[in-house]
Write a protein that holds these residues in place. Structure first.
Motif, PDB file in Angstrom:
ATOM      1  N   LYS A 340      39.909  43.556  43.764  1.00 34.26           N
ATOM      2  CA  LYS A 340      39.715  42.415  42.867  1.00 34.26           C
ATOM      3  C   LYS A 340      40.427  41.155  43.369  1.00 34.26           C
ATOM      4  O   LYS A 340      40.435  40.120  42.708  1.00 34.26           O
ATOM      5  CB  LYS A 340      40.219  42.764  41.460  1.00 34.26           C
ATOM      6  CG  LYS A 340      39.422  43.867  40.765  1.00 34.26           C
ATOM      7  CD  LYS A 340      39.960  44.146  39.372  1.00 34.26           C
ATOM      8  CE  LYS A 340      39.059  45.125  38.610  1.00 34.26           C
ATOM      9  NZ  LYS A 340      39.067  46.460  39.199  1.00 34.26           N
ATOM     10  N   ASP A 342      40.942  37.967  45.855  1.00 37.62           N
ATOM     11  CA  ASP A 342      40.307  37.032  46.793  1.00 37.62           C
ATOM     12  C   ASP A 342      41.375  36.695  47.833  1.00 37.62           C
ATOM     13  O   ASP A 342      42.283  35.897  47.585  1.00 37.62           O
ATOM     14  CB  ASP A 342      39.842  35.768  46.063  1.00 37.62           C
ATOM     15  CG  ASP A 342      39.047  34.836  46.972  1.00 37.62           C
ATOM     16  OD1 ASP A 342      39.425  34.727  48.162  1.00 37.62           O
ATOM     17  OD2 ASP A 342      38.088  34.206  46.501  1.00 37.62           O
ATOM     18  N   THR A 347      44.139  34.795  45.103  1.00 39.50           N
ATOM     19  CA  THR A 347      44.025  34.978  43.645  1.00 39.50           C
ATOM     20  C   THR A 347      43.491  36.373  43.342  1.00 39.50           C
ATOM     21  O   THR A 347      42.978  37.070  44.221  1.00 39.50           O
ATOM     22  CB  THR A 347      43.087  33.940  43.023  1.00 39.50           C
ATOM     23  OG1 THR A 347      41.762  34.098  43.595  1.00 39.50           O
ATOM     24  CG2 THR A 347      43.580  32.523  43.257  1.00 39.50           C
ATOM     25  N   THR A 349      41.223  38.452  40.057  1.00 40.38           N
ATOM     26  CA  THR A 349      40.479  38.298  38.807  1.00 40.38           C
ATOM     27  C   THR A 349      40.566  39.586  38.004  1.00 40.38           C
ATOM     28  O   THR A 349      40.148  40.661  38.468  1.00 40.38           O
ATOM     29  CB  THR A 349      39.010  37.946  39.084  1.00 40.38           C
ATOM     30  OG1 THR A 349      38.959  36.723  39.827  1.00 40.38           O
ATOM     31  CG2 THR A 349      38.243  37.773  37.775  1.00 40.38           C
ATOM     32  N   GLN A 351      39.740  41.131  34.129  1.00 41.14           N
ATOM     33  CA  GLN A 351      39.078  40.959  32.834  1.00 41.14           C
ATOM     34  C   GLN A 351      38.562  39.524  32.651  1.00 41.14           C
ATOM     35  O   GLN A 351      38.734  38.913  31.595  1.00 41.14           O
ATOM     36  CB  GLN A 351      40.044  41.334  31.706  1.00 41.14           C
ATOM     37  CG  GLN A 351      40.462  42.802  31.740  1.00 41.14           C
ATOM     38  CD  GLN A 351      41.417  43.172  30.626  1.00 41.14           C
ATOM     39  OE1 GLN A 351      42.040  42.314  30.006  1.00 41.14           O
ATOM     40  NE2 GLN A 351      41.530  44.464  30.360  1.00 41.14           N
ATOM     41  N   GLY A 352      37.936  39.003  33.723  1.00 38.46           N
ATOM     42  CA  GLY A 352      37.312  37.685  33.662  1.00 38.46           C
ATOM     43  C   GLY A 352      38.263  36.518  33.847  1.00 38.46           C
ATOM     44  O   GLY A 352      37.833  35.359  33.899  1.00 38.46           O
ATOM     45  N   GLU A 353      39.565  36.786  33.962  1.00 44.20           N
ATOM     46  CA  GLU A 353      40.564  35.724  34.120  1.00 44.20           C
ATOM     47  C   GLU A 353      41.100  35.770  35.550  1.00 44.20           C
ATOM     48  O   GLU A 353      41.400  36.827  36.089  1.00 44.20           O
ATOM     49  CB  GLU A 353      41.711  35.942  33.132  1.00 44.20           C
ATOM     50  CG  GLU A 353      42.664  34.778  33.010  1.00 44.20           C
ATOM     51  CD  GLU A 353      42.104  33.636  32.173  1.00 44.20           C
ATOM     52  OE1 GLU A 353      42.495  32.487  32.427  1.00 44.20           O
ATOM     53  OE2 GLU A 353      41.270  33.904  31.278  1.00 44.20           O
ATOM     54  N   THR A 354      41.186  34.582  36.184  1.00 43.70           N
ATOM     55  CA  THR A 354      41.679  34.500  37.558  1.00 43.70           C
ATOM     56  C   THR A 354      43.132  34.014  37.570  1.00 43.70           C
ATOM     57  O   THR A 354      43.462  33.029  36.905  1.00 43.70           O
ATOM     58  CB  THR A 354      40.811  33.559  38.401  1.00 43.70           C
ATOM     59  OG1 THR A 354      39.456  34.065  38.413  1.00 43.70           O
ATOM     60  CG2 THR A 354      41.316  33.488  39.836  1.00 43.70           C
ATOM     61  N   TYR A 355      43.974  34.725  38.333  1.00 40.81           N
ATOM     62  CA  TYR A 355      45.399  34.400  38.392  1.00 40.81           C
ATOM     63  C   TYR A 355      45.822  34.174  39.841  1.00 40.81           C
ATOM     64  O   TYR A 355      45.383  34.904  40.746  1.00 40.81           O
ATOM     65  CB  TYR A 355      46.238  35.556  37.828  1.00 40.81           C
ATOM     66  CG  TYR A 355      45.907  35.930  36.408  1.00 40.81           C
ATOM     67  CD1 TYR A 355      46.543  35.316  35.338  1.00 40.81           C
ATOM     68  CD2 TYR A 355      44.957  36.933  36.136  1.00 40.81           C
ATOM     69  CE1 TYR A 355      46.245  35.677  34.026  1.00 40.81           C
ATOM     70  CE2 TYR A 355      44.658  37.298  34.832  1.00 40.81           C
ATOM     71  CZ  TYR A 355      45.304  36.667  33.783  1.00 40.81           C
ATOM     72  OH  TYR A 355      45.013  37.020  32.493  1.00 40.81           O
ATOM     73  N   THR A 501      49.747  39.674  31.711  1.00 38.84           N
ATOM     74  CA  THR A 501      49.139  40.741  32.515  1.00 38.84           C
ATOM     75  C   THR A 501      50.070  41.938  32.681  1.00 38.84           C
ATOM     76  O   THR A 501      49.668  42.953  33.238  1.00 38.84           O
ATOM     77  CB  THR A 501      48.751  40.215  33.910  1.00 38.84           C
ATOM     78  OG1 THR A 501      49.951  39.841  34.624  1.00 38.84           O
ATOM     79  CG2 THR A 501      47.836  39.012  33.807  1.00 38.84           C
TER      80      THR A 501
END
Length: 663
Positions: A340, A342, A347, A349, A351-355, A501
């Motif tokens: 998951k 990048d 980063t 991702t 549950q649809g949220e990018t950190y 998170t």
């Protein structure tokens, strides 16, 4: 009837006459009317050897309670403290005390006074046992002498000279120190009959290996495995992912010496790999946690620890991937995180949220196949797995845990389990698919235990993964009774700053265990009487300074993890709970932090303990009311059947007459 007669004839070999049978019935009936012996419960020791040793030596304050009860106002508090410290640490305290005396007469007088007091304490703590049981506990060297002194008749003066001469001879022959030590150790031995360790001997603290060695010398102990113990058990059984977790935690708390010095497991190849692969600038999230009371490592050592911490963490995350993929029944796909990321943007991702990642250094990860170990990592893992399996000391310790431990224990109406009994929000027991069969409750814990035992016993066999994968699941899985949360957010805590998170949601058990109805349902699941039984948990530190109560559900459940581990004490506000269960009922003991053995001996500073009655028996509990009593009652019933068979002529007595020898 035939089977019954066969059994009675076998029993008759041990009791061949009516006289022998009736004598044993009388003996067992008498034993069942003795007071119930004291049980001592501890949990979550987490490698804190010195604090654990002190609690073991003082019986959670039980010895000092006995001293107060015996001597009352006859001794000043300072004298009581000195006597208690002597019993805890006899060899060290004797040397310190004798160094303060100048003449031999002073030393001899101290020995006479001390031996008199120790005998008085020993007589008191031995009074709830049979002579036979006390005799078995006596040290070989002084067994006869101690037995004479313990069971002397104070009513008549006929043998006063005899007893006085025993004491004088001990002192004149310069055996006073050895005898005081033997008496002190005997008192420690008799003040607690059974020790229960409700999980988590390993991790965080510096000396779990010494704790296991201590337990191996204990006269009567059982262990309920904790989640941290399971990691080490899995690692010793050949689980690579458990092994990686073990090394990561030791690196995190600066205790890699446990592996290298305690268990002879070399980490040199891992050290070299980490040093050459990972940078010193991008791994601050892997700085080890250093105990403030310990000397701070040199900067160079800190850098090395940080690198090895990151290297083994990445290896761990890679090893988790294949297990999760081959076990869809674990329902842990959401823990596949390396795919998951990048890697170009740095980063992740979820549950649809990018950190954004706080650390973007992944030199060994192939973004196309992120769970693939590099050839060098594979070689390291293979060598380390063999090192864990070939460590004689580790295998000895884990074999002891296997043979003396279990997932849970039912004993004297109580259920001992480290973590929880996994539950659904509606209060039903959580099910799990284990090899095609849905199981829950007691059966689920039995299946877990079977996997742990077979994983260790079958470590030399092929296809042992089906057991070892389940052992790892016990460390981190949502239906694990030892973990008790929906997920373990290790990756997020290392790499993501947003604490949202980091949340690990506890199983609903931890809410419902406050309810009487839930506790009674759990006790019934394990065939215990809900009106008499208690559930005894560890695992979750009780945050006493925030007002949390360790006694829950009107006394049906007791949590005894109060923070032996120094890492928890800032949160809990104390240094552990222990529990005592004697013939009068249950007492919960809370402890303040232990300073050091040196201070305990020199300043006679005991752990400050607070005692709180949990459950008081209306009538003093006897051996008859315990699990041991049930077995004795069954034996009495068998002996009475044998006695009836003798008197009815169904079985003949075997009477052996002593032959006379004439010279």
């Amino acid at each position: 009837m035939k089977e019954s007669n066969k059994f009675l004839r076998l029993l008759a070999k041990d009791y061949p006459t009516i006289g022998a049978t009736t004598s044993e019935i009388i003996n067992l009936e008498a034993i069942m009317n003795l007071p119930k012996a004291t049980e001592h419960f501890v949990s979550d020791i987490h490698g804190e050897y010195d604090a654990f040793q002190h609690v073991l030596r003082n019986g959670s304050g039980n010895i000092k309670e006995k001293i107060n009860e015996i001597f009352g106002d006859r001794l000043m508090q300072k004298e009581k403290n000195a006597l208690a410290t002597l019993i805890y640490y006899p060899e060290e305290k004797i040397k310190l005390i004798l160094s303060e005396y100048e003449t031999e007469n002073e030393k001899e007088e101290w020995f006479r006074m001390t031996l008199s007091r120790l005998i008085e304490v020993c007589v008191f703590v031995a009074s709830k046992y049979t002579r036979s049981k006390v005799r078995k506990a006596l040290p070989d060297e002084f067994a006869y002498i101690i037995e004479e002194l313990l069971f002397k008749d104070n009513k008549y003066a006929n043998k006063d000279g005899y007893y006085n001469e025993i004491i004088d001879s001990i002192i004149s022959l310069e055996r006073g120190a050895a005898f005081v030590t033997a008496m002190s150790n005997l008192i420690q031995r008799l003040v607690v009959d059974q020790l229960h360790v409700v999980g988590d001997i390993y991790d965080r603290g510096p000396h779990p290996d010494k704790i296991v060695e201590t337990l191996m010398q204990h006269h009567s102990v059982d262990i309920q495995w904790g989640n941290h113990d399971i990691l080490w058990m899995g690692a010793a059984s050949g689980s690579a992912v458990c092994m990686a977790n073990v090394i990561r935690i030791q690196a995190r708390y600066h205790h890699l010496d446990i592996l290298e010095e305690g268990y002879g497991i070399t980490l040199r190849q891992l050290w070299n790999f980490a040093d050459s692969t990972y940078s010193t600038e991008t791994n601050s999230c892997f700085y080890p946690k250093i105990d403030p009371s310990e000397p701070k490592p040199l900067q160079e050592e800190m850098i090395q620890l940080t690198k090895i911490h990151q290297a083994i963490a990445i290896i761990q995350f890679k090893l988790e991937g294949p297990i999760i993929r081959r076990h869809p029944e674990f329902h842990m796909d959401h823990r596949l995180l390396l795919n998951k990321i990048d890697y170009e943007k740095g980063t992740i991702t979820l549950q649809g949220e990018t950190y954004p990642l706080t650390n973007t250094s992944f030199p060994t990860i192939d973004p196309i196949d992120p769970y693939q170990l590099t050839p060098e990592e594979e070689a390291i893992v293979e060598k380390l797995v063999l090192a864990f399996k070939n460590s004689n000391q580790l295998q000895k310790h884990i074999s002891y845990l296997i043979n003396n431990g279990s997932m849970y224990l039912t004993h004297n109406h109580n259920l001992l389990v480290h973590g929880c009994l996994p539950m659904n929000p509606d209060g039903s027991f959580m099910e799990m698919d284990i090899r095609g069969k849905m199981v829950s409750g007691k059966v689920l814990l039995d299946k877990f235990e079977d996997a742990v035992r077979k994983g260790f016993l079958y470590q030399q066999r092929e296809n042992n993964d089906k057991y070892l994968d389940l052992v790892w699941y016990l460390w981190t899985g949502p239906a694990s009774s030892l973990f008790g949360k929906d997920q373990m957010t290790t990756f997020e805590r290392y790499y993501i700053e947003d604490k949202a998170t980091h949340i690990e949601k506890k199983n609903v058990y931890y809410e419902k265990r406050n309810e009487v109805e839930t506790c009674e349902k759990i006790l019934a699941e394990f065939d215990l009487d809900p009106s008499k039984g208690h559930i005894i948990n560890g695992h979750t530190p009780v945050k006493e300074k925030r007002g949390e109560d360790p006694i829950k559900a009107e006394g049906r459940l007791i949590v005894i993890d109060g923070g032996f581990s120094k890492a928890y004490q800032g949160t809990t506000g104390l240094a552990g709970y222990t529990l005592l269960y004697n013939s009068f009922g249950m007492v919960l003991v809370s402890h303040q932090p232990f300073t050091s053995v040196k201070e305990a001996i020199e300043k006679e500073s005991d752990i400050v303990s607070t005692r709180r009655v949990v459950d008081r028996e209306l009538e003093r509990m006897k051996v008859r009311d315990t699990d041991t009593g049930k077995k004795l009652q069954e034996k009495v019933a068998d002996l009475k059947a044998l006695l009836f068979a003798y008197r009815n002529g169904e079985i003949s007595e075997k009477i052996y007459r002593k032959s006379s020898t004439y010279l």
